[in-house]
Design a protein around this motif. Structure first.
Motif, short mmCIF file in Angstrom:
data_model
loop_
_atom_site.label_atom_id
_atom_site.label_comp_id
_atom_site.label_asym_id
_atom_site.label_seq_id
_atom_site.Cartn_x
_atom_site.Cartn_y
_atom_site.Cartn_z
N TRP A 209 5.25 9.22 -4.29
CA TRP A 209 4.62 8.09 -3.62
C TRP A 209 5.44 7.67 -2.42
O TRP A 209 6.66 7.67 -2.46
N SER A 210 4.73 7.29 -1.35
CA SER A 210 5.38 6.94 -0.10
C SER A 210 4.49 5.99 0.70
O SER A 210 3.37 5.70 0.30
N LEU B 206 0.84 -1.19 0.00
CA LEU B 206 0.00 0.00 0.00
C LEU B 206 0.88 1.25 0.00
O LEU B 206 1.75 1.40 0.85
N LEU B 207 0.65 2.13 -0.98
CA LEU B 207 1.35 3.41 -1.05
C LEU B 207 0.34 4.53 -1.18
O LEU B 207 -0.78 4.32 -1.67
N ALA C 16 6.34 -4.28 -10.26
CA ALA C 16 6.51 -3.52 -11.51
C ALA C 16 5.97 -2.10 -11.35
O ALA C 16 6.62 -1.13 -11.78
N GLU C 17 4.80 -1.95 -10.75
CA GLU C 17 4.23 -0.62 -10.53
C GLU C 17 5.11 0.19 -9.59
O GLU C 17 5.34 1.39 -9.81
N PHE C 18 5.60 -0.45 -8.54
CA PHE C 18 6.47 0.22 -7.57
C PHE C 18 7.71 0.79 -8.27
O PHE C 18 8.08 1.95 -8.05
N ALA C 19 8.32 0.00 -9.14
CA ALA C 19 9.54 0.43 -9.83
C ALA C 19 9.28 1.59 -10.78
O ALA C 19 10.20 2.37 -11.08
N ALA C 20 8.04 1.75 -11.26
CA ALA C 20 7.72 2.78 -12.24
C ALA C 20 7.24 4.09 -11.61
O ALA C 20 7.18 5.11 -12.28
N LEU C 21 6.89 4.08 -10.33
CA LEU C 21 6.33 5.28 -9.70
C LEU C 21 7.42 6.25 -9.25
O LEU C 21 8.51 5.82 -8.86
N PRO C 22 7.11 7.56 -9.26
CA PRO C 22 8.04 8.53 -8.67
C PRO C 22 7.91 8.45 -7.14
O PRO C 22 6.87 8.80 -6.58
N LEU C 23 8.94 7.94 -6.50
CA LEU C 23 8.92 7.69 -5.06
C LEU C 23 9.67 8.77 -4.30
O LEU C 23 10.56 9.42 -4.85
N VAL C 24 9.32 8.92 -3.01
CA VAL C 24 10.11 9.81 -2.17
C VAL C 24 11.53 9.26 -2.10
O VAL C 24 11.75 8.06 -2.20
N ASP C 25 12.49 10.17 -1.92
CA ASP C 25 13.90 9.79 -1.90
C ASP C 25 14.18 8.69 -0.87
O ASP C 25 13.75 8.78 0.27
N GLY C 26 14.88 7.66 -1.33
CA GLY C 26 15.35 6.60 -0.45
C GLY C 26 14.36 5.51 -0.13
O GLY C 26 14.72 4.53 0.53
N LEU C 27 13.10 5.64 -0.58
CA LEU C 27 12.09 4.65 -0.20
C LEU C 27 12.43 3.26 -0.74
O LEU C 27 12.41 2.28 0.01
#
Length: 121
Positions: free
Chosen positions: A26-27, A13-14, A98-109
């Protein structure tokens, strides 16, 4: 504090942050511990506010420093509710690897969750 919650398929869950810091990224869902709350109570409250989900707080997984913030992250168990973005979250969703790898995530997540062995499948 933050919540690490996986569904039965191993998706994580993000939330998409609706406010700074990290607006639009995303975080993990989570937030501040209010006066008089312990981490478990804050986790349950923040998850309901940000995601519409009822959870029970589980074990501490790890802690990160983000600027001036010390964020303790906990594994959670889903109790009920319907996933919907609320409060500070612009969006909320279950994501696979796959979705996780494609999302713009907060730094270091991604690196942090990989180190804790809690990435989505």
């Amino acid at each position: 504090m933050g919540a690490i919650l996986h569904d039965a398929d191993g998706r994580l869950l993000l939330i998409k942050r609706g406010t700074e810091p990290g607006r639009g990224l995303w975080s993990l869902p989570g937030g501040h511990v209010e006066p008089g709350e312990d981490d478990a109570a804050a986790l349950v409250r923040e998850m309901a506010e940000e995601t519409g989900l009822a959870v029970s707080a589980g074990p501490h997984v790890g802690t990160v420093l983000v600027g001036p913030y010390r964020i303790a992250d906990y594994r959670c168990t889903l109790v009920g509710g319907t996933l919907t973005a609320g409060d500070d979250a612009a969006d909320a969703r279950w994501v696979d690897a796959a979705e996780f790898a494609a999302l713009p995530l907060v730094d270091g997540l991604a690196e942090t969750l990989a180190g804790w062995a809690v990435l989505p499948r």
